[in-house]
Design a protein around this motif. Sequence first.
Motif, PDB file in Angstrom:
ATOM      1  N   GLU A 131      -0.889   5.442  -0.476  1.00  0.00           N
ATOM      2  CA  GLU A 131      -0.705   4.298   0.423  1.00  0.00           C
ATOM      3  C   GLU A 131      -1.756   4.292   1.520  1.00  0.00           C
ATOM      4  O   GLU A 131      -2.261   3.231   1.916  1.00  0.00           O
ATOM      5  CB  GLU A 131       0.696   4.341   1.031  1.00  0.00           C
ATOM      6  N   CYS A 132      -2.123   5.466   2.021  1.00  0.00           N
ATOM      7  CA  CYS A 132      -3.168   5.549   3.044  1.00  0.00           C
ATOM      8  C   CYS A 132      -4.502   5.078   2.465  1.00  0.00           C
ATOM      9  O   CYS A 132      -5.243   4.329   3.120  1.00  0.00           O
ATOM     10  CB  CYS A 132      -3.266   6.969   3.567  1.00  0.00           C
ATOM     11  N   ARG A 133      -4.833   5.508   1.258  1.00  0.00           N
ATOM     12  CA  ARG A 133      -6.084   5.057   0.639  1.00  0.00           C
ATOM     13  C   ARG A 133      -6.091   3.552   0.432  1.00  0.00           C
ATOM     14  O   ARG A 133      -7.118   2.886   0.608  1.00  0.00           O
ATOM     15  CB  ARG A 133      -6.303   5.784  -0.693  1.00  0.00           C
ATOM     16  N   GLU A 134      -4.951   2.998   0.072  1.00  0.00           N
ATOM     17  CA  GLU A 134      -4.869   1.550  -0.126  1.00  0.00           C
ATOM     18  C   GLU A 134      -5.152   0.798   1.178  1.00  0.00           C
ATOM     19  O   GLU A 134      -5.874  -0.213   1.188  1.00  0.00           O
ATOM     20  CB  GLU A 134      -3.485   1.193  -0.661  1.00  0.00           C
ATOM     21  N   LEU A 135      -4.601   1.306   2.290  1.00  0.00           N
ATOM     22  CA  LEU A 135      -4.846   0.664   3.581  1.00  0.00           C
ATOM     23  C   LEU A 135      -6.312   0.776   3.974  1.00  0.00           C
ATOM     24  O   LEU A 135      -6.939  -0.209   4.398  1.00  0.00           O
ATOM     25  CB  LEU A 135      -3.964   1.303   4.651  1.00  0.00           C
ATOM     26  N   LEU A 136      -6.889   1.962   3.853  1.00  0.00           N
ATOM     27  CA  LEU A 136      -8.293   2.147   4.230  1.00  0.00           C
ATOM     28  C   LEU A 136      -9.224   1.355   3.328  1.00  0.00           C
ATOM     29  O   LEU A 136     -10.266   0.870   3.773  1.00  0.00           O
ATOM     30  CB  LEU A 136      -8.650   3.636   4.186  1.00  0.00           C
ATOM     31  N   ARG A 137      -8.846   1.200   2.073  1.00  0.00           N
ATOM     32  CA  ARG A 137      -9.655   0.389   1.167  1.00  0.00           C
ATOM     33  C   ARG A 137      -9.612  -1.078   1.597  1.00  0.00           C
ATOM     34  O   ARG A 137     -10.629  -1.787   1.537  1.00  0.00           O
ATOM     35  CB  ARG A 137      -9.146   0.553  -0.267  1.00  0.00           C
ATOM     36  N   GLU A 138      -8.456  -1.525   2.061  1.00  0.00           N
ATOM     37  CA  GLU A 138      -8.347  -2.906   2.547  1.00  0.00           C
ATOM     38  C   GLU A 138      -9.196  -3.119   3.800  1.00  0.00           C
ATOM     39  O   GLU A 138      -9.758  -4.205   3.998  1.00  0.00           O
ATOM     40  CB  GLU A 138      -6.878  -3.228   2.845  1.00  0.00           C
ATOM     41  N   LEU A 139      -9.299  -2.085   4.645  1.00  0.00           N
ATOM     42  CA  LEU A 139     -10.128  -2.170   5.853  1.00  0.00           C
ATOM     43  C   LEU A 139     -11.590  -1.815   5.577  1.00  0.00           C
ATOM     44  O   LEU A 139     -12.395  -1.804   6.512  1.00  0.00           O
ATOM     45  CB  LEU A 139      -9.577  -1.229   6.929  1.00  0.00           C
ATOM     46  N   ASP A 140     -11.935  -1.541   4.318  1.00  0.00           N
ATOM     47  CA  ASP A 140     -13.282  -1.136   3.940  1.00  0.00           C
ATOM     48  C   ASP A 140     -13.695   0.125   4.683  1.00  0.00           C
ATOM     49  O   ASP A 140     -14.824   0.232   5.179  1.00  0.00           O
ATOM     50  CB  ASP A 140     -14.286  -2.261   4.198  1.00  0.00           C
ATOM     51  N   MET A 141     -12.790   1.096   4.764  1.00  0.00           N
ATOM     52  CA  MET A 141     -13.062   2.338   5.481  1.00  0.00           C
ATOM     53  C   MET A 141     -12.751   3.568   4.623  1.00  0.00           C
ATOM     54  O   MET A 141     -12.705   4.681   5.144  1.00  0.00           O
ATOM     55  CB  MET A 141     -12.222   2.414   6.763  1.00  0.00           C
ATOM     56  N   LEU A 142     -12.556   3.386   3.343  1.00  0.00           N
ATOM     57  CA  LEU A 142     -12.118   4.516   2.539  1.00  0.00           C
ATOM     58  C   LEU A 142     -13.167   5.617   2.502  1.00  0.00           C
ATOM     59  O   LEU A 142     -12.843   6.793   2.498  1.00  0.00           O
ATOM     60  CB  LEU A 142     -11.776   4.062   1.117  1.00  0.00           C
TER      61      LEU A 142
END
Length: 494
Positions: free
Chosen positions: A290-301
């Motif tokens: 879930e954390c990776r999904e959020l950071l991917r949405e913010l383009d910060m993964l």
Amino acid sequence: MPDTVAVGLSDLELVADIWAADAREARHAAQRAEAIAALARRRAIERDREFGRLGGPGLDTRLRRSPVLAQVSETFTAELALIRGCSEAEAESLAIESIVLTTSLTGTWDALYAGEIDVRKMRALVDLLSPAKQSVIEEIERRVLPAAGRLTVPQLRQRVRRALAQLDAEALDKRREEAARRADVRAHRTGEGMSQLVIDLPVARAAACVDAIDQYAQMLRADGDQRPIGVIRAAIAADLILRPWDTSRPPVTARLDVHAPITSLREPDGPESTPQPAAEVAGEIVTAAECRELLRELDMLGVRSAPAGGCVQVAVGDPVSGRLLAVATLDQLRRGAGMRRRRTRSGARRSSARADGDAPPESGAADGPGVGPPPPTSAYEPSTRQDRFIRTRDRHCRMPGCRRRAGRCDIDHGTAHADGGPTDCWNLCCLCRRHHRIKTFARGWSFQLLDDGRLIVRTPSGVSRETRPPGWCYDSEPDPPWLEEEHPPDQLRC
């Protein structure tokens, strides 16, 4: 064991055990209310006069304070929360309930002590009758208590409301005014990565909001949106508040704190890979996926760069103790590792490592000064680096049970600066303004901040509680493979 207790008992005996347990619970609740009210009387409001003008409560605290607690020190709810190991909101509700029950609703307390009503019915009576006049309370208790044991809680509330509307309609208006004064917006965590946004509004306005959201949701459904209607309503409500399409209003940047171990940001190798540690988003535990999904949405993964108005900080922790060692931006990490900017022949400046995390040249990989905790300062105010370090380490107010986020807290000295306490990270911690005032002004309280980051709080009644900085993990981690190489050999091991 539980499955062996009821062996051989008849149905009637099991029913009798249930009734007896309810009666014992009711009597214990009545005894607890008596003890809490007695302790509250010993914490009179006169204690708060020692705070002085500068140490007094803020505007919101004064406006939201219950009239029932008007003669009780504001430190009492914090003390009761530490005694019971609960939140201060729960402690405040329990203090109000106990005082009302033992002073105004003595008939209800008597029925509770005798086991004639249970705790749920007692709380319904306290909730409805606390603003009423004493003569009205006694009359309603005389009417409803004899039959209260045979009524459900909704039936009891309905009967009390009907009697209140007849005998003291002003009490119902006071309840409405009190509820309006305590209106707020809250997020209730429900688990599974979800939260409920709760907004206190008058009945008519709340109904209008729900109806408007439903109409917009029905429009999207008519346009072909196949998501569940509840999911559509929730998305519309969020968009109506955040209004991402509206550029005419002053910009507002929402703060979102994400604490994620580096190992949680990597995609797992397969179903048999090592379990990844959890992450935190706004203080809520989430899975690594879930954390990776959020950071991917913010383009910060890839931890490349932060979105507009945000920042990326890397916290370096001790893999054995979990203690925070340093907090640095990406540029500070590169400088600490020796990846300094060099000038080209054309005079343009370029970095030896790109922002996307490519490996630096081997020649500059080990010539840096490293990173560490910020140095102490002789000033009273912490430095910017110290402020960032302490807020990253503590994440929220360090008072046991308090979860106010670090951005709303003061940076406080464990040993006061005026008493020789240094402005150093080991002597600093996050405390919200309320608990900062209690530490500084309240009589009988003790706050001791130890070198290892532990905060020990002792109440005037002698109860001690302890908090630790969250650290980079809550569970014990396996020792890294290089640990044995750095430790001296054990002479007692063959």
